[in-house]
Structure formats: C-alpha cells, structure tokens
Write a protein that holds these residues in place. Structure first.
Motif, mmCIF file in Angstrom:
data_model
loop_
_atom_site.group_PDB
_atom_site.id
_atom_site.type_symbol
_atom_site.label_atom_id
_atom_site.label_comp_id
_atom_site.label_asym_id
_atom_site.label_seq_id
_atom_site.Cartn_x
_atom_site.Cartn_y
_atom_site.Cartn_z
ATOM 1 N N ASP A 138 0.813 -1.209 0.000
ATOM 2 C CA ASP A 138 0.000 0.000 0.000
ATOM 3 C C ASP A 138 0.851 1.265 0.000
ATOM 4 O OD1 ASP A 138 -2.955 0.971 0.443
ATOM 5 O OD2 ASP A 138 -1.722 2.191 1.787
ATOM 6 N N HIS A 139 1.766 1.413 0.947
ATOM 7 C CA HIS A 139 2.543 2.650 1.048
ATOM 8 C C HIS A 139 3.797 2.411 1.880
ATOM 9 C CE1 HIS A 139 0.123 2.795 4.813
ATOM 10 N NE2 HIS A 139 1.214 3.336 5.320
ATOM 11 N N ALA A 140 4.643 3.416 1.923
ATOM 12 C CA ALA A 140 5.826 3.404 2.784
ATOM 13 C C ALA A 140 5.920 4.734 3.497
ATOM 14 C CB ALA A 140 7.092 3.147 1.967
ATOM 15 N N LEU A 141 6.532 4.722 4.680
ATOM 16 C CA LEU A 141 6.792 5.943 5.431
ATOM 17 C C LEU A 141 8.281 6.008 5.719
ATOM 18 C CD1 LEU A 141 4.700 7.420 8.362
ATOM 19 C CD2 LEU A 141 7.173 7.575 8.323
ATOM 20 N N ILE A 142 8.901 7.120 5.335
ATOM 21 C CA ILE A 142 10.325 7.329 5.532
ATOM 22 C C ILE A 142 10.537 8.582 6.369
ATOM 23 C CG2 ILE A 142 11.026 6.127 3.415
ATOM 24 C CD1 ILE A 142 11.168 8.849 2.014
ATOM 25 N N THR A 143 11.752 8.782 6.846
ATOM 26 C CA THR A 143 12.049 9.966 7.650
ATOM 27 C C THR A 143 13.037 10.865 6.914
ATOM 28 O OG1 THR A 143 13.852 8.870 8.874
ATOM 29 C CG2 THR A 143 11.631 8.735 9.799
ATOM 30 N N ALA A 144 12.962 12.157 7.233
ATOM 31 C CA ALA A 144 13.817 13.154 6.585
ATOM 32 C C ALA A 144 14.056 14.307 7.543
ATOM 33 C CB ALA A 144 13.167 13.670 5.306
ATOM 34 N N GLU A 145 15.228 14.888 7.442
ATOM 35 C CA GLU A 145 15.530 16.070 8.241
ATOM 36 C C GLU A 145 14.713 17.271 7.770
ATOM 37 O OE1 GLU A 145 19.741 16.655 8.097
ATOM 38 O OE2 GLU A 145 20.199 14.709 9.027
ATOM 39 N N ASP A 146 14.440 17.343 6.483
ATOM 40 C CA ASP A 146 13.691 18.457 5.895
ATOM 41 C C ASP A 146 12.424 17.915 5.252
ATOM 42 O OD1 ASP A 146 12.716 20.692 4.621
ATOM 43 O OD2 ASP A 146 14.443 20.970 3.292
ATOM 44 N N VAL A 147 11.349 17.823 6.029
ATOM 45 C CA VAL A 147 10.097 17.256 5.517
ATOM 46 C C VAL A 147 9.507 18.140 4.429
ATOM 47 C CG1 VAL A 147 7.744 16.578 6.131
ATOM 48 C CG2 VAL A 147 9.643 16.067 7.684
ATOM 49 N N LYS A 148 9.556 19.443 4.617
ATOM 50 C CA LYS A 148 8.995 20.355 3.624
ATOM 51 C C LYS A 148 9.741 20.240 2.301
ATOM 52 C CE LYS A 148 6.971 24.985 3.529
ATOM 53 N NZ LYS A 148 6.796 26.235 4.313
ATOM 54 N N GLY A 149 11.046 20.072 2.360
ATOM 55 C CA GLY A 149 11.818 19.891 1.138
ATOM 56 C C GLY A 149 11.468 18.600 0.422
#
Length: 307
Positions: free
Chosen positions: A150-161
C-alpha cells in the motif's frame, strides 16, 4: 492526472538480517507469494498484484534499500528527469534488467538520501484470481493473505523539502500534513502524499535522513485487520501498536515488526483522495490524536524505532 504520470508506489526493497526468518514472516505469516529467489534475496508479490513483484528482501542489515514508482508511459521519464535536474537532485538512467523483470527508468537520490527509482513497466505475472470471470479472493490464502503493498513511510531532516521533491519531480500531491502552525509559511512535521486516489503512496515524517519507519500492506476492512492481529498472536509477531485507527488518513491499522526489526503495517480504509481536494492540516498539539485517533497518544517506540 499526476503531473509527470506517476501512478503508484510499485516496489519496496528492504534489507533483512536473516533471510530464512524473513521468509517465514513475509511468506507464511503475511501470505505473500515468492516469485524469485537467489541465495541472498527473495522477491514477493501480493495475491491481487498484477506485476512480477512488489517487495524485495536482501540479506545483510536492516532498513530500506530503495523505493520504486511506476509511471504511465515511457515518455513520462523524460519529464521526470528534466524536473529532477531542475530540482537539483542526483539522477541517472537505469537500463532494463538492472532490476529483475523491470523496464528501463530513472534512479534518483532524494534530498533525504533515499534512493527512488521510476520505471514504466514490469513483467506481468498475473493475479491469483485472473482476469476472466474471477473469484473475489483465492480459496487457499496463507496467513494474512495480503493482497498488495500500500505505502511506505520514511524519515527526513527536511520534511517540507521532501514534500516539494515528491510534488515537483514526481507529481504527487499532499492529502494531509502535520504543520507547525496554520500560517502560510509554516514548516512541516509530516506529509502524506499520493499519486492518484489512494490516501497515500508515500509519507515523510521528521527524523534522520535515509531511514525507514515502515512499509504497509493493504487489507480489505476492519475484520481483516482483526484477523491479522489474531495471526500475529499465533505466530509471536511483535506488535507495536493496534489494532486501532488513524485520525490522519482515517485508516485502520496494526503496526508490527518483522524478525529483523523492520516495522510493517496492515492498513485498511482511508478515503478517496483527489488533487482538487484541500489538504487536511493537523497541528502539533493534536498529533497524538492524528496518528492514533482512539488512544490519542504516541508511544516512545513508535517515534524512535527506525531502520
């Protein structure tokens, strides 16, 4: 239609520490179908997926190797490549066959240091029920019998970017966000993005670059979620949270771990998304309710365990 023709999340490649244990989890408990194996990898599909595979497990560590997104047409690759170069991310052409049964395409390294691939076709394997007068499900499902990724969730330091990357380069749009305020210039704590009408294909939350929070399998409804939970109890699968419901996406859910510690999810429900629907915004003081609507709070493990 999406800006550059992306239709959906097509595959997740993940690392596992013990391939034999992983095969027990994804094959016997989750009920995915193995379609190809090597001494160090196994390829899986759900029973209702047409393409050759959607999950690839590679022995040697934990976490996400890469994510693949499918486009409508080979010509869509040119627009995505141009958009990626304009955006300023690393992009290269990949040849057909570099990924087993996958067409030529593009490989990019996102601002969050995740590898994202885009391709236009994959060898057709067929669903378990076929396309001629099909039954509504296969008679002999194994375990959970997950029909599809269905989907994946990842992490990022800059979510808006990263929100900008998936919108400007791949043409996805945000169905929901967690924002620092309701001001126009607010920063993003999390974003849930889709290429079509499912509520999300990819989500990004704040955290270290390059990490995986979870990848998820679609189930039919709340009864199927409960049944999955019963099977997790039978098979001693470590459960993180659930069964419960999200406020964000409205989906019904259980989060749990594979034998290597990668977090999985079974997900059902949600709502129909479309590009002209306003983005739903959540503010930080309601984040617990947004993530776990019934409990209205986050546990420490859910926010800190990444692979």
């Amino acid at each position: 239609m999406p800006l550059h023709g992306v239709t959906r999340l097509g595959y997740v490649h993940a690392r596992v520490t013990d391939l034999s244990a992983a095969k027990g989890h994804y094959g016997s408990t989750m009920g995915l179908y193995p379609v190809h194996e090597t001494p160090t990898s196994v390829y899986y599909k759900g029973w209702d997926e047409w393409d050759h595979h959607s999950v690839v497990l590679e022995e040697g560590g934990v976490g996400v190797v890469k994510l693949g997104f499918k486009v409508n047409d080979p010509g869509d690759l040119d627009g995505i490549e141009a958009a990626a170069r304009t955006f300023g991310v690393s992009v290269e052409r990949m040849s057909a066959g570099e990924n087993l049964e996958v067409s030529d395409g593009l490989r990019m390294v996102t601002p969050s240091e995740h590898v994202v691939e885009v391709y236009h076709s994959m060898t057709a394997y067929g669903t378990e029920v076929g396309t001629h007068n099909p039954e509504v499900f296969p008679r002999h499902l194994v375990g959970v019998g997950a029909p599809r990724i269905d989907h994946a969730l990842i992490t990022a330091e800059d979510v808006k970017g990263m929100d900008r990357f998936f919108h400007d380069v791949l043409g996805l749009y945000a169905s929901e966000r967690v924002v620092t305020s309701l001001d126009d210039d607010a920063d993003y704590i999390g974003t849930w993005m889709t290429a079509g009408n499912t509520v999300h294909d990819i989500a990004i939350i704040g955290g270290p670059n390059g990490k995986l929070h979870h990848f998820a399998f679609e189930l039919a409804d709340w009864a199927a979620i409960k049944h999955a939970g019963q099977l997790f109890a039978m098979d001693d699968v470590p459960v993180d949270v659930g069964p419960t419901q999200h406020g964000i996406t409205r989906g019904e859910t259980i989060y749990f771990f594979d034998p290597s510690g990668n977090r999985n999810e079974v997900f059902s429900g949600g709502y129909v998304a479309y590009p002209d629907r306003p983005t739903v915004n959540w503010t930080p003081e309601q984040l617990g309710k947004g993530i776990f609507y019934i409990q209205r709070e986050l546990n420490e493990r859910f926010t800190s365990v990444l692979t």
